[in-house]
Motif scaffolding. Structure first.
Motif, short mmCIF file in Angstrom:
data_model
loop_
_atom_site.label_atom_id
_atom_site.label_comp_id
_atom_site.label_asym_id
_atom_site.label_seq_id
_atom_site.Cartn_x
_atom_site.Cartn_y
_atom_site.Cartn_z
N ILE A 116 3.21 -2.65 -10.33
CA ILE A 116 3.84 -3.12 -9.09
C ILE A 116 4.12 -4.61 -9.19
N ILE A 117 3.14 -5.35 -9.70
CA ILE A 117 3.32 -6.79 -9.85
C ILE A 117 4.43 -7.08 -10.86
N GLU A 118 4.36 -6.39 -12.01
CA GLU A 118 5.34 -6.64 -13.06
C GLU A 118 6.72 -6.09 -12.74
N GLY A 119 6.79 -5.17 -11.79
CA GLY A 119 8.07 -4.56 -11.43
C GLY A 119 8.72 -5.24 -10.25
N PRO A 120 8.63 -4.64 -9.07
CA PRO A 120 9.39 -5.15 -7.93
C PRO A 120 8.98 -6.55 -7.46
N GLU A 169 0.84 -1.21 0.00
CA GLU A 169 0.00 0.00 0.00
C GLU A 169 0.87 1.26 0.00
N GLU A 170 1.93 1.25 0.77
CA GLU A 170 2.83 2.40 0.79
C GLU A 170 3.46 2.60 -0.59
N TYR A 171 3.87 1.52 -1.23
CA TYR A 171 4.46 1.60 -2.57
C TYR A 171 3.43 2.12 -3.57
N ARG A 172 2.20 1.62 -3.45
CA ARG A 172 1.13 2.01 -4.37
C ARG A 172 0.78 3.49 -4.23
N THR A 192 2.79 5.94 -2.84
CA THR A 192 3.90 6.89 -2.92
C THR A 192 4.78 6.74 -4.16
N VAL A 193 4.86 5.54 -4.72
CA VAL A 193 5.78 5.31 -5.83
C VAL A 193 5.06 5.02 -7.13
N GLN A 194 4.19 4.03 -7.13
CA GLN A 194 3.57 3.55 -8.36
C GLN A 194 2.09 3.27 -8.13
N PRO A 195 1.21 4.14 -8.62
CA PRO A 195 -0.22 3.91 -8.40
C PRO A 195 -0.79 2.78 -9.25
N ASP A 196 -0.11 2.39 -10.31
CA ASP A 196 -0.60 1.32 -11.19
C ASP A 196 -0.26 -0.04 -10.58
N SER A 197 -1.26 -0.72 -10.08
CA SER A 197 -1.06 -2.00 -9.38
C SER A 197 -0.42 -3.05 -10.27
N LEU A 198 -0.79 -3.07 -11.54
CA LEU A 198 -0.20 -4.04 -12.46
C LEU A 198 1.30 -3.81 -12.62
N VAL A 236 3.65 -15.37 -0.05
CA VAL A 236 3.74 -13.91 0.17
C VAL A 236 3.38 -13.19 -1.13
N MET A 237 3.87 -13.69 -2.25
CA MET A 237 3.54 -13.11 -3.55
C MET A 237 2.03 -13.18 -3.79
N LYS A 238 1.44 -14.31 -3.46
CA LYS A 238 0.00 -14.49 -3.63
C LYS A 238 -0.78 -13.49 -2.78
N LYS A 239 -0.32 -13.27 -1.56
CA LYS A 239 -0.97 -12.31 -0.67
C LYS A 239 -0.87 -10.90 -1.23
N ALA A 240 0.28 -10.57 -1.78
CA ALA A 240 0.48 -9.24 -2.38
C ALA A 240 -0.43 -9.05 -3.59
N VAL A 241 -0.49 -10.04 -4.45
CA VAL A 241 -1.33 -9.96 -5.65
C VAL A 241 -2.81 -9.91 -5.26
N ALA A 242 -3.19 -10.68 -4.26
CA ALA A 242 -4.59 -10.66 -3.79
C ALA A 242 -4.96 -9.27 -3.29
N TYR A 243 -4.03 -8.60 -2.63
CA TYR A 243 -4.30 -7.23 -2.16
C TYR A 243 -4.45 -6.27 -3.33
N LEU A 244 -3.64 -6.46 -4.37
CA LEU A 244 -3.66 -5.53 -5.51
C LEU A 244 -4.79 -5.81 -6.50
N THR A 245 -5.36 -7.01 -6.50
CA THR A 245 -6.37 -7.38 -7.47
C THR A 245 -7.57 -6.43 -7.52
N PRO A 246 -8.15 -6.01 -6.40
CA PRO A 246 -9.28 -5.07 -6.50
C PRO A 246 -8.90 -3.75 -7.18
N PHE A 247 -7.67 -3.31 -6.98
CA PHE A 247 -7.22 -2.07 -7.63
C PHE A 247 -7.07 -2.28 -9.13
#
Length: 129
Positions: A66-70, A53-56, A58-64, A98-109
């Motif tokens: 974030i997944i494709e990057g860091p 959420e902090e990355y989204r 402050t750094v990159q609002p595009d959730s996709l 952990v990756m799955k949890k991160a992607v699950a968080y970003l999916t609604p966005f």
């Protein structure tokens, strides 16, 4: 997985035990991209949603992106470590969780972004048609 938990317990049973507050403070001192990488590579899910959420915001609002990057870069590190024999399957599974949890968080966005794009395309088609 039990073996991995046991290894962590044995490794952590050294003389210098840290309390959770100092561990939290130590984690937050790291740069944000390092925290994302370390969370995935080391299978630490405690901070992943907060860090994403902090990355989204402050750094990159595009959730996709974030997944494709860091996040995918971190999984690349996991793959390299596994391929070189420095990481074993239980650790890879932990990293994948952990990756799955991160992607699950970003999916609604991501879904909201898709709906917004479709709405913009529909509106543009109506205006030009």
């Amino acid at each position: 997985e039990k073996l991995l938990l046991y290894a962590q317990k044995v490794k952590g049973s050294g003389g210098d035990k840290k309390d959770s507050n100092s561990a939290d403070a130590e984690w937050l001192l790291k740069p944000l991209t390092d925290r994302l990488r370390d969370a995935i590579v080391n299978g630490i899910d405690k901070y992943i949603v907060k860090d994403i959420e902090e990355y989204r915001t402050t750094v990159q609002p595009d959730s996709l992106q974030i997944i494709e990057g860091p996040l995918l870069q971190a999984m690349g590190v996991v793959g390299d470590l596994f391929g070189s024999g420095k990481m074993f399957l239980p650790q890879v599974i932990k990293s994948a969780r952990v990756m799955k949890k991160a992607v699950a968080y970003l999916t609604p966005f991501i879904e909201a972004s898709k709906k917004k794009k479709v709405l913009c395309v529909d509106t543009t088609a109506v205006r030009s048609g």
